[in-house]
Scaffold this motif. Structure first.
Motif, PDB file in Angstrom:
ATOM      1  N   ASN A 154       0.801  -1.226   0.000  1.00 38.93           N
ATOM      2  CA  ASN A 154       0.000   0.000   0.000  1.00 38.93           C
ATOM      3  C   ASN A 154       0.834   1.276   0.000  1.00 38.93           C
ATOM      4  O   ASN A 154       0.303   2.364   0.196  1.00 38.93           O
ATOM      5  CB  ASN A 154      -0.944   0.011   1.206  1.00 38.93           C
ATOM      6  CG  ASN A 154      -1.899  -1.175   1.190  1.00 38.93           C
ATOM      7  OD1 ASN A 154      -2.340  -1.606   0.131  1.00 38.93           O
ATOM      8  ND2 ASN A 154      -2.202  -1.716   2.362  1.00 38.93           N
ATOM      9  N   SER A 155       2.103   1.172  -0.224  1.00 41.25           N
ATOM     10  CA  SER A 155       3.004   2.326  -0.211  1.00 41.25           C
ATOM     11  C   SER A 155       3.354   2.729  -1.639  1.00 41.25           C
ATOM     12  O   SER A 155       3.687   1.860  -2.469  1.00 41.25           O
ATOM     13  CB  SER A 155       4.279   1.987   0.564  1.00 41.25           C
ATOM     14  OG  SER A 155       5.205   3.043   0.509  1.00 41.25           O
ATOM     15  N   PRO A 156       3.293   4.018  -1.964  1.00 41.59           N
ATOM     16  CA  PRO A 156       3.685   4.446  -3.311  1.00 41.59           C
ATOM     17  C   PRO A 156       5.104   4.008  -3.657  1.00 41.59           C
ATOM     18  O   PRO A 156       6.031   4.211  -2.877  1.00 41.59           O
ATOM     19  CB  PRO A 156       3.570   5.972  -3.240  1.00 41.59           C
ATOM     20  CG  PRO A 156       2.564   6.223  -2.158  1.00 41.59           C
ATOM     21  CD  PRO A 156       2.796   5.134  -1.146  1.00 41.59           C
ATOM     22  N   TYR A 157       5.251   3.380  -4.797  1.00 38.90           N
ATOM     23  CA  TYR A 157       6.535   2.848  -5.281  1.00 38.90           C
ATOM     24  C   TYR A 157       7.112   1.790  -4.333  1.00 38.90           C
ATOM     25  O   TYR A 157       8.300   1.478  -4.383  1.00 38.90           O
ATOM     26  CB  TYR A 157       7.548   3.979  -5.513  1.00 38.90           C
ATOM     27  CG  TYR A 157       7.028   5.085  -6.402  1.00 38.90           C
ATOM     28  CD1 TYR A 157       6.976   4.942  -7.780  1.00 38.90           C
ATOM     29  CD2 TYR A 157       6.555   6.281  -5.848  1.00 38.90           C
ATOM     30  CE1 TYR A 157       6.471   5.954  -8.597  1.00 38.90           C
ATOM     31  CE2 TYR A 157       6.044   7.294  -6.656  1.00 38.90           C
ATOM     32  CZ  TYR A 157       5.998   7.124  -8.022  1.00 38.90           C
ATOM     33  OH  TYR A 157       5.492   8.119  -8.833  1.00 38.90           O
ATOM     34  N   GLY A 158       6.263   1.227  -3.484  1.00 33.85           N
ATOM     35  CA  GLY A 158       6.732   0.282  -2.470  1.00 33.85           C
ATOM     36  C   GLY A 158       7.201  -1.045  -3.025  1.00 33.85           C
ATOM     37  O   GLY A 158       7.893  -1.796  -2.333  1.00 33.85           O
TER      38      GLY A 158
END
Length: 441
Positions: A156-160
């Protein structure tokens, strides 16, 4: 110096370097194979007790990934003599702090206590090694903890999921092809017996290094080390066979859709040599010149001057068997990822064909000296470095001598190593894009 080179002004750097002290230490082996490093520093009344195990995600089975990281959590559950849920309470009640971390190559645990509690730190790590309680309650509890960590940091993290996709593209047979956090399906499918077998195989004295650094009485600590660790049985020898990757000879193209982003990212990633090689250290310097912060060539040209990219950066990740170097960029509106890649490639070609200037070279030398001083500026840093240099490099004294290797690197080597590794036919090009319903119009 094993990751990225930090930059400060030359005067500050040279002043700090003048006060760099040689790290004095003693090392020896117990009869059970545990390697012990003692580094006495009475400048502050604190002591670090740490144990680094030579086990990381590369030691996992292909259908049981995530075990090493899972054990980073699981081995805080408790021991025969430390009740479940009491570990952190004991540490904080005695004025300390602790943590752990896992990489593809090793797992590291440490406690920092006031120097009058050094025995407590030694006892606790011995308990972790000899008497861990590995039961279904702990496995179920930590399974949920790890799942939540994966959701927050990766899913759920951007660019994760960037590193996941880079590793998947660069490695086809080596275990570096999966992430340290691994697969939740694999953890769900694992039995209690499998977790217990993993512990028995890897978390043994002959697969570990115990490092004590800080303010302590050396003779007394040696007695405690023998008392708490000397009786722990030696485990079966851990044998490893390095899995060789075939050279990359033509560009690998991949695309990944991330539902958590709105702006596309372009990534160029290269497989680089093992952390212990001279070439890996030269590549550290190359990455600093090309993409090490806002004064680097790529940032100044593509972000500051041409204003084509909202962001450009890089990562240099050196590991025991191979390394990874990658450059990434997010284009400004009106510009494409391909434009950014072309401009980044132009900067690579320059460093492959022209010697860097004497001014840039002097700046690199200053950064190396600064990083050397900073890396050993705290007792925690010294403990970690001693453990790492012993376990992954095979030479503990590199804590003092690695800087000399960097000092002997020449401008010609920088040019030649860039030619050797940073070519278009030797890399992954990853289009890391928004999911179709998330992309900006």
């Amino acid at each position: 110096m094993k990751k990225s080179i930090m930059a400060l002004g030359s005067l500050l750097v040279l002043g700090a370097a003048a006060h760099a002290q040689k790290v004095e230490f003693e090392e020896y082996n117990l009869d059970n194979g545990l390697h012990v490093i003692l580094q006495q520093d009475k400048s502050a009344p604190v002591t670090v007790t740490s144990v680094m195990y030579h086990v990381g995600s590369k030691d996992e089975q292909t259908d049981r990934t995530g075990f090493a990281h899972f054990f980073e959590h699981l081995l805080f559950e408790g021991t025969d003599n430390i009740k479940r849920g009491e570990w952190f309470k004991i540490v904080t009640a005695n004025g300390g702090n602790n943590n752990a971390n896992t990489t593809d190559d090793r797992t590291y645990y440490y406690e920092v206590f006031p120097s009058n509690n050094v025995e407590l730190g030694l006892w606790m790590e011995a308990e972790r090694m000899w008497h861990p309680v590995i039961n279904q309650i702990g496995v179920d509890t930590q399974n949920e903890v790890v799942k939540e960590e994966k959701r927050m940091r990766y899913d759920n993290s951007p660019y994760g999921q960037l590193m996941q996709e880079i590793k998947k593209g660069l490695f086809k047979t080596h275990p570096y092809r999966w992430t340290t956090i691994g697969s939740m399906d694999h953890l769900d499918a694992a039995t209690l017996a499998e977790f217990q077998a993993f512990n028995k195989k890897f978390y043994v004295p002959n697969n570990a290094v115990l490092t004590v650094a800080g303010d302590f009485d050396k003779a007394q600590v040696k007695k405690w080390v023998e008392q708490y660790y000397g009786h722990i049985p030696k485990g079966a020898a851990v044998t490893r066979t390095k899995i060789e990757e075939a050279p990359i000879t033509q560009t690998i193209h991949a695309t990944f859709e991330d539902p958590n982003i709105q702006l596309p990212m372009i990534v160029a990633a290269y497989r680089t040599p093992a952390m212990s090689t001279r070439d890996a250290r030269v590549l550290d310097l190359i990455s600093s010149v090309l993409s090490g912060g806002k004064s680097s060539r790529m940032y100044k040209k593509i972000v500051d001057e041409d204003k084509k990219a909202m962001q450009i950066g890089a990562g240099s990740y050196s590991e025991e068997d191979y390394g990874t170097y990658f450059v990434y960029g997010i284009p400004m509106p009106g510009h494409t990822p391909q434009e950014i890649l072309a401009d980044a490639d132009a900067e690579v070609v320059k460093i492959q064909t022209e010697l860097i200037s004497e001014r840039e070279f002097q700046k690199l030398k200053n950064e190396v000296e600064n990083q050397y001083v900073n890396s050993n500026a705290s007792v925690e840093g010294v403990a970690s470095n001693l453990s790492t240099f012993y376990l992954l490099y095979g030479d503990t004294n590199l804590i003092n001598t690695e800087v000399e290797i960097y000092r002997t690197i020449t401008r010609e080597e920088i040019r030649d190593v860039a030619k050797k590794y940073l070519n278009p036919n030797q890399r992954l090009i990853l289009d890391y894009v928004p999911a179709k319903d998330k992309a900006q119009n």
